[in-house]
Structures are given as structure tokens and as C-alpha cells.
Design an enzyme around this catalytic site. Sequence first.
Site, PDB file in Angstrom:
ATOM      1  N   ASP A 192     -28.289 -41.158   3.458  1.00  0.00           N
ATOM      2  CA  ASP A 192     -29.503 -41.678   4.320  1.00  0.00           C
ATOM      3  C   ASP A 192     -29.945 -43.166   3.930  1.00  0.00           C
ATOM      4  OD1 ASP A 192     -29.795 -39.395   5.478  1.00  0.00           O
ATOM      5  OD2 ASP A 192     -31.331 -38.756   4.012  1.00  0.00           O
ATOM      6  N   ASP A 216     -33.781 -46.001   3.495  1.00  0.00           N
ATOM      7  CA  ASP A 216     -34.743 -44.903   3.398  1.00  0.00           C
ATOM      8  C   ASP A 216     -35.634 -44.621   2.439  1.00  0.00           C
ATOM      9  OD1 ASP A 216     -35.500 -42.478   4.578  1.00  0.00           O
ATOM     10  OD2 ASP A 216     -34.112 -41.383   3.547  1.00  0.00           O
ATOM     11  N   ASP A 220     -35.453 -39.895  -3.998  1.00  0.00           N
ATOM     12  CA  ASP A 220     -35.590 -38.568  -3.378  1.00  0.00           C
ATOM     13  C   ASP A 220     -35.240 -37.497  -4.317  1.00  0.00           C
ATOM     14  OD1 ASP A 220     -36.525 -40.011  -1.069  1.00  0.00           O
ATOM     15  OD2 ASP A 220     -35.149 -38.790   0.285  1.00  0.00           O
ATOM     16  N   ARG A 272     -46.276 -42.759  -0.506  1.00  0.00           N
ATOM     17  CA  ARG A 272     -45.304 -42.010  -1.166  1.00  0.00           C
ATOM     18  C   ARG A 272     -45.025 -42.624  -2.601  1.00  0.00           C
ATOM     19  NH1 ARG A 272     -40.742 -39.503   2.992  1.00  0.00           N
ATOM     20  NH2 ARG A 272     -42.316 -38.969   4.544  1.00  0.00           N
TER      21      ARG A 272
END
Length: 394
Positions: A192, A216, A220, A272
Site C-alpha cells: 500500500d 499510505d 500499520d 491516527r
Amino acid sequence: MTHFTVSCLLVALFLCQSLVHAAYNGYYGYSPAAAPYPAEEPQNIMNPVDSCWRLKSDWDVNREDLADCAVGFGSSTLGGKKGNIYVVTNPYDNAQNPHPGSLRYGVIQAKPLWITFAKDMVITLANELMVNSYKTIDGRGAKVEIAYGPCITIQDVTNVIVHGISIHDCKPGKSGKVRSSPTHVGHRKGSDGDAITIFGSSNVWIDHCYLASCTDGLIDVIHASTAITISNNYFTQHDKVMLLGHNDNFVKDVKMKVTVAFNHFGPGLVERMPRVRRGYAHVANNRYDKWIMYAIGGSADPTIFSEGNYFIASDKSYSKEVTKREVKGGWNNWRWRTSNDVFKNGAFFVPSGYGSIPLPYSSAQRFTVAPGNLVPSLTADAGPLNCNRNGPCY
């Protein structure tokens, strides 16, 4: 008195305090007994991770001692400890048939390896870098960048340490064949564009890295990954910084446990930091500088314990709140708590939930969380350090 003598004295004081990990009672959180920390913010103090190794001038000949210094849920991560030293000598990359001396050749090996770098280098990967189990990527002693191409994937493996490198301007990977071990080349659909993707993995520690400006996310942690510590990193110039949890319907992420500690979330970050789904996130002693939308968010009933952080809101009236629930309602019972956080420039945290919220650390995982006022000192050296052989790291 020297800088390091002061550091040692302050660290000794810091580590001797009683642990602030009691059960949380009531809606608005607990107020643990005040620890006798210095009333004024000291200028020379290291957090528990750094004080474990940074003052040692022989770090270069005892690199594997670093593996004993992680805290939190990822504290038992071994990386390549007890394996051989592998030295990256060149920045060149071949996704299918990597050559000895390249980073990819080291990370795909089946045996434990402690990977170091012979010189400064910028590595632009041909495709995503698939890291095998029991590997440490240790950038100390060189300026190492992974940039301008696909970046790091840690998938279905265990015991990986990434320390002291810069990862920035990452691009999506291409569909095609990528080698993940000496005996396996598999077809990948294309990554990604994350700096680091942790997928279905356990015992991973990301420490003292610089992460910025990727397509991205920066980090993650997804697909039931757990036992993760993300510490001492410097994040900047990015939108969606850190995702913990795959999606709202992926129930296996309820097992996820992540410690986010001693990081500096710097300028130019939107949201985030982290965003959490279902699992447990202990967010401790981090510095947040003027996020654009929100700092800590989530959905699907995660547990978030924000402890001893230092939040500086932006000057915009619409971005003062630290928290964001990614639902319109029904979150009143979610366990989101704040303790000993510092809020500047109008920042505020909206707690939720009732009853106790124990911090599920084992004795080996526990660490002393400082009051939020000490965070500017504890995070002052976030990101890659300047490490010279035969001397401590600054």
C-alpha cells in the site's frame, strides 16, 4: 558534574519510583499517588529504554544488548539476538534474487541475524521488503534511509527489531514476485505504500526511527498482530500516521496489544497517533505537537489507556480535542482513559467507560511511566541517534 553523571542520577531516581499501573476506577480515571519526581523539568534525563544501553561506550561490540532494553508488550522481542552479525555493504536491491551484501539478502535468511550497515546509504527498494523472523535491522553507526520506493513488510513472522533508520517517501509496491526466504519466491499483489506494515506477526519492536511522508500509513499493525512496542520514534509530515487494527469487522484483532511510548509526534501530522480497533493500546509518555484533526482515535470498542503524555493542541479551535471516536454514537462504554497527561493550548481528552481498566503487563513488560511534564526531556532524542564507535550515542 558531567552530562552523563546527571543522566545516571536522574535515571536512577526515575526507575526507583513505584509503578503507576494500578486498576482504574470510575469514569474520569484514577489519580495515582504522586511520585517524588523533580518538581521542575530536568534537562538531562533518559527514558527506561535509552538508559538501558545508551550510556555504554562499548555498544558497537555488544550490539545485541539492545534486545534486552524493550519495554511494554513487545519487551520479549529477541530480533536477531544470538545470531551472527550480517553487514549491509551496498544499497542495491533485487526483489527476486538479492545479492549477498544487500539488505534484502540479510532479512530473508531463515536463521537469526543482527543486521548492521558498513556506511551511510539510501536504499530504494525494487519492491516491498519481506522481513523474516528473528531479524534485527540496526542502523546505529551509519545514516541509513529506506526511501523513494516500496518499504518494509513484516508478515506472518515473529521477533523483529527495527532500530535507528529513516523510512520516508515510501511508494506502493508493484504486483509481482518477491522473495521472502531463501527457498520461497511468492507473488505479491502490491503493497500500500506504508513505511512499515506489521501483518499477522508478534514480538515486534520499532525503536528510534524517523518516519515521514509515505503514500499510505507510517506504521500499520493489522491482522491479529500482537506483542508490539513502538518507541522513541520521530513522526512528521504525514496524514494517517499509525493504524492499530485491520477493520471494524476483523474480530481477531481483539487479541492485539500494542505499547506506544516515548515517541515524538512532530509537526505536519493530521490524525491516527494511533487509531485503534478492538485491541488494547497503552499510549505512554509521548509528545504531540499540534495535530491537524485529532491525535488518538478508534472504532469497534478498543481499550485505550493514555498515560503521562504531553499534548500541545494547534491554534485552530476545531482541533483542540485529543480524541475521536469513528462512530456517531454508542461509544459511552468504550474504555478510553487518561492519567497524568499534560494538556497545552486548550487540548482536552474525552474519556469514556466505567469500572476498572487494569494494564495487562507481565512483570517483565512493566515500566515506570513518568508524569507528563517530563515528556519533553524523555522524547528529546526521538528518531535515529548519532552513534560513534567507542563512545555513547547522542
